[in-house]
Design an enzyme around this catalytic site. Structure first.
Site, PDB file in Angstrom:
ATOM      1  N   ALA A   1       4.087  -1.090   9.463  1.00  0.00           N
ATOM      2  CA  ALA A   1       3.546  -1.940  10.524  1.00  0.00           C
ATOM      3  C   ALA A   1       4.259  -3.277  10.508  1.00  0.00           C
ATOM      4  CB  ALA A   1       2.048  -2.163  10.332  1.00  0.00           C
ATOM      5  N   ARG A   2       4.170  -3.957  11.640  1.00  0.00           N
ATOM      6  CA  ARG A   2       4.484  -5.387  11.632  1.00  0.00           C
ATOM      7  C   ARG A   2       3.205  -6.070  11.178  1.00  0.00           C
ATOM      8  NH1 ARG A   2       4.581 -10.421  14.530  1.00  0.00           N
ATOM      9  NH2 ARG A   2       6.589 -11.430  14.207  1.00  0.00           N
TER      10      ARG A   2
ATOM     11  N   ARG B   1      13.721   2.274   6.249  1.00  0.00           N
ATOM     12  CA  ARG B   1      14.773   1.662   7.075  1.00  0.00           C
ATOM     13  C   ARG B   1      16.033   1.492   6.248  1.00  0.00           C
ATOM     14  NH1 ARG B   1      12.667  -3.369  10.570  1.00  0.00           N
ATOM     15  NH2 ARG B   1      14.765  -3.080  11.405  1.00  0.00           N
TER      16      ARG B   1
ATOM     17  N   LYS C   1      -3.422  -3.615  16.462  1.00  0.00           N
ATOM     18  CA  LYS C   1      -3.951  -2.506  15.677  1.00  0.00           C
ATOM     19  C   LYS C   1      -5.015  -1.736  16.464  1.00  0.00           C
ATOM     20  CE  LYS C   1      -1.986  -2.398  11.551  1.00  0.00           C
ATOM     21  NZ  LYS C   1      -1.360  -1.166  11.026  1.00  0.00           N
TER      22      LYS C   1
ATOM     23  N   CYS D   1       1.728   4.008   7.137  1.00  0.00           N
ATOM     24  CA  CYS D   1       1.426   2.690   6.568  1.00  0.00           C
ATOM     25  C   CYS D   1       2.338   1.595   7.110  1.00  0.00           C
ATOM     26  CB  CYS D   1       1.559   2.730   5.039  1.00  0.00           C
ATOM     27  SG  CYS D   1       0.387   3.810   4.206  1.00  0.00           S
TER      28      CYS D   1
ATOM     29  N   VAL E   1      17.674   2.558  -3.953  1.00  0.00           N
ATOM     30  CA  VAL E   1      18.805   2.888  -4.823  1.00  0.00           C
ATOM     31  C   VAL E   1      18.514   4.130  -5.639  1.00  0.00           C
ATOM     32  CG1 VAL E   1      20.244   2.065  -6.737  1.00  0.00           C
ATOM     33  CG2 VAL E   1      19.534   0.477  -4.927  1.00  0.00           C
TER      34      VAL E   1
ATOM     35  N   VAL F   1       0.833  -1.210   0.000  1.00  0.00           N
ATOM     36  CA  VAL F   1       0.000   0.000   0.000  1.00  0.00           C
ATOM     37  C   VAL F   1       0.858   1.246   0.000  1.00  0.00           C
ATOM     38  CG1 VAL F   1      -1.731   1.316   1.282  1.00  0.00           C
ATOM     39  CG2 VAL F   1      -1.915  -1.182   1.149  1.00  0.00           C
TER      40      VAL F   1
ATOM     41  N   TYR G   1      -2.365  -9.627  15.787  1.00  0.00           N
ATOM     42  CA  TYR G   1      -2.252  -8.491  14.870  1.00  0.00           C
ATOM     43  C   TYR G   1      -3.427  -7.538  15.050  1.00  0.00           C
ATOM     44  CZ  TYR G   1      -2.295  -5.945  10.429  1.00  0.00           C
ATOM     45  OH  TYR G   1      -2.339  -4.962   9.463  1.00  0.00           O
TER      46      TYR G   1
ATOM     47  N   SER H   1      -6.691  -1.920  10.223  1.00  0.00           N
ATOM     48  CA  SER H   1      -7.096  -3.170   9.578  1.00  0.00           C
ATOM     49  C   SER H   1      -8.521  -3.524   9.984  1.00  0.00           C
ATOM     50  CB  SER H   1      -6.161  -4.302   9.997  1.00  0.00           C
ATOM     51  OG  SER H   1      -6.676  -5.569   9.612  1.00  0.00           O
TER      52      SER H   1
END
Length: 319
Positions: free
Chosen positions: A72-73, A33, A146, A70, A37, A12, A142, A116
């Protein structure tokens, strides 16, 4: 308007980035993170440690008016963490709150949080779609993380005055989709007979284009402030109907065997695939009337149009 985007390397987030970096109304800054390139000349990138409770977001947040979060784990099928809920909380609750607290301190006006539908639950009864104002009943780690992040953000908004917008998407599909959706396209494209022709469930889906369009709408719409929105294509399909229309988009016949749902569920349980059976046979519908009315919004692309784009990308990039 300066916008900070997190999770730009995800499914997303990448689509949001592609849209906003070409929109002259926005000056986009994306946090990574690992820096990519190459990037568009209109895009500014910055490197951060990730969704940690001690990440310093002050430099990326400098001059930012709106954050689109956007990152998230994400929900994983083969969890390896000994304590999944603790792992989800570290990233999705503590990491998100760290970003939001520093955003408020830096004068960010609006924080858009991609949540979610798992916050609402896992399955709906016939004729009883989830609404944005239902009491949440998350069932897995999860979804719990959230929901807890939503609550922390709402409390922060009440304390600081920073506007928070929460969006709970259903299953998102579009060009580049992975996991079960891509597997189904591969099966159909190979002409594999599937025992999924007798499923009469109803499921809401959302095309990537429609989700991005709603996110962009929430950047500037005054009525979005401090609201929770559900989002879908506004057309619910059974698994059988989805497969038929997916096959049509691929230009292939759909070989669907009309196995009864009770028998399919029984076989799945014997094979230890109860969760997969629930996703294929169970219903999960959402009511997006609040989203449409409050934001004067409607899905930008139809299900069939979105399936055509998804199938075209699949056929061009299949291995």
């Amino acid at each position: 308007m300066r916008v900070l985007l997190t999770g730009a390397s995800g499914f997303v987030g990448a689509a949001v980035q592609a849209h906003l970096q070409d929109d002259p109304r926005f000056a986009l800054r994306s946090a990574y993170r690992q820096l990519p390139v190459s990037v568009s000349p209109r895009l500014q990138v910055c490197q951060v440690a990730g969704l940690e409770s001690d990440t310093d977001w002050r430099v990326p947040l400098e001059g930012v008016e709106v954050v689109i979060h956007c990152a998230a784990r994400v929900h994983v099928m083969n969890e390896r963490e000994a304590d999944p809920l603790a792992a989800f909380r570290r990233a999705n609750v503590q990491g998100t709150l760290r970003l939001a607290e520093q955003a408020a301190q830096c004068g960010v006006r609006r924080f858009i949080y991609l949540s979610s539908i798992k916050v609402n639950g896992e399955e709906t009864l016939p004729g009883r779609p989830y609404t944005a104002d239902d009491q949440p009943v998350p069932l897995d780690p999860y979804g719990v993380s959230k929901r807890e992040a939503e609550q922390a953000l709402q409390a922060l908004a009440a304390k600081t005055g920073m506007e928070v917008v929460i969006i709970r998407p259903v299953l998102v599909y579009g060009p580049g989709v992975k996991a079960n959706f891509r597997s189904m396209m591969a099966w159909l494209n190979r002409g594999v007979p599937l025992p999924l022709g007798g499923i009469t469930n109803k499921r809401s889906l959302v095309a990537l284009d429609n989700l991005v369009d709603l996110i962009v709408t929430c950047i500037h719409h005054p009525a979005a402030a401090n609201q929770v929105f559900l989002v879908s294509d506004d057309e619910d399909l059974s698994t059988s109907e989805l497969l038929r229309r997916m096959a049509q988009a691929l230009g292939r016949p759909a070989y669907l065997l009309p196995l009864q749902m009770w028998l399919l569920n029984g076989i799945a349980q014997l094979l230890g695939k109860k969760a997969m059976s629930q996703r294929l046979c169970g219903s999960l519908q959402v009511d997006i009337e609040k989203t449409k009315a409050l934001l004067e919004w409607s899905p930008a692309i139809s299900v069939d149009g979105a399936l055509l784009k998804t199938a075209k990308n699949f056929l061009e990039h299949r291995v």
